[in-house]
Design an enzyme around this catalytic site. Structure first.
Site, mmCIF file in Angstrom:
data_model
loop_
_atom_site.group_PDB
_atom_site.id
_atom_site.type_symbol
_atom_site.label_atom_id
_atom_site.label_comp_id
_atom_site.label_asym_id
_atom_site.label_seq_id
_atom_site.Cartn_x
_atom_site.Cartn_y
_atom_site.Cartn_z
ATOM 1 N N SER A 153 0.857 -1.189 0.000
ATOM 2 C CA SER A 153 0.000 0.000 0.000
ATOM 3 C C SER A 153 0.885 1.228 0.000
ATOM 4 C CB SER A 153 -0.903 0.007 1.243
ATOM 5 O OG SER A 153 -1.533 1.268 1.408
ATOM 6 N N TYR A 166 -2.703 -0.850 10.452
ATOM 7 C CA TYR A 166 -2.606 -1.139 9.018
ATOM 8 C C TYR A 166 -1.295 -0.601 8.457
ATOM 9 C CZ TYR A 166 -3.778 -1.048 4.025
ATOM 10 O OH TYR A 166 -3.764 -1.226 2.663
#
Length: 265
Positions: A153, A166
């Site tokens: 990501s 995350y």
């Protein structure tokens, strides 16, 4: 760019980016293992789409890829190992591992529970670690090269308030990839990250239905649009191919320029 004779496992491939990766790999000749946790209907849809790729071909060089679906929770190490083992048992080998499955939990840092933290880390980092380990053990046993592609990501680099677990998991993935590039290079195994930005997938349904928030995000993206799953999948297909044999330990950002233009609202 072909993957004829190769077998690829894509975790979390019942929808979104994972499903599109499966379809791209199958379209260039790979046999594919579809993995799902809780959406068997999505996995069946992915499988049927793979079958349709072969059904539309009338030329000898067209791929007729086979697909196989396996249920496994990537947060459970025993299930992760069994996923790799069953994939190998079904197709006889495994050449490409795409670690796509991932989850996120939205909460201010001071409200995150241990269960929420563990859920994110178990799927996004621990599961990736042991899936990759089991895959590498197979490659060593069969004395073959292989490719690992992690779907990371932009948040391995970019802070994302209220998603600290995350971000930590993706930062860990970044360092794991760099480290394994060094450890596995002599074995002919490459490992790279693909880091998507804002992609138009089911996980972003709430954002897509909020015009104000969507526009604020688009204002941060120089290309002026959200990404599509195929924007990610096409890069994964390249990294899985022999055209990328000299690339390892790298992160490739697919974000329309978001990373270098982002401002928290």
């Amino acid at each position: 760019m072909r993957l004829d004779g190769k077998v690829a496992l894509v975790t979390g491939s019942s929808q979104g980016i994972g499903q599109e990766i499966v379809l791209h790999l199958a379209a260039i000749g790979a046999d594919v293992v579809i993995n799902y946790r809780s959406h068997p209907e999505g996995a069946q849809e992915t499988l049927e789409k793979v079958n349709a790729i072969g059904g539309k071909c009338y030329l000898a060089e067209c791929p007729h890829s086979q697909a196989y679906s396996i249920q496994a929770d990537l947060g459970n190490v025993d299930m992760v190992r069994e996923l790799i083992t069953e994939s190998i048992e079904h197709f006889g080998k495994l050449d490409i591992l795409v670690n796509n499955a991932g989850i996120e939990k939205h909460a201010p840092f001071w409200e995150v529970t241990e269960a929420e933290y563990d859920a994110v880390m178990n799927v996004n980092l621990k599961g990736v670690f042991f899936a990759t380990q089991t895959f590498v053990q197979h490659l060593i046993e069969t004395n073959r090269p292989g490719k690992v592609i992690n779907i990371s990501s932009v948040h391995e680099e970019l802070p994302f308030p209220n998603f600290t677990a995350y971000c930590a998991s993706k930062g860990g993935m970044r360092m794991m990839t760099r480290n394994l590039a060094v450890e596995l290079g002599a074995l002919g195994i490459t490992i790279n990250n693909v880091a998507p930005g804002a992609i138009e997938t089911p996980i972003n349904t709430q954002l897509l239905n909020n015009p104000e928030k969507l526009q604020a995000l688009l204002n941060n993206i120089p290309l002026g649009r959200l990404g599509h799953p195929q924007d990610v999948a096409s890069l994964v297909a390249f990294l899985a191919s022999e055209d990328a044999n000299y690339i390892t330990g790298s992160t490739f950002v697919v974000d329309g320029g978001l990373l270098w233009n982002y401002q928290e609202q």
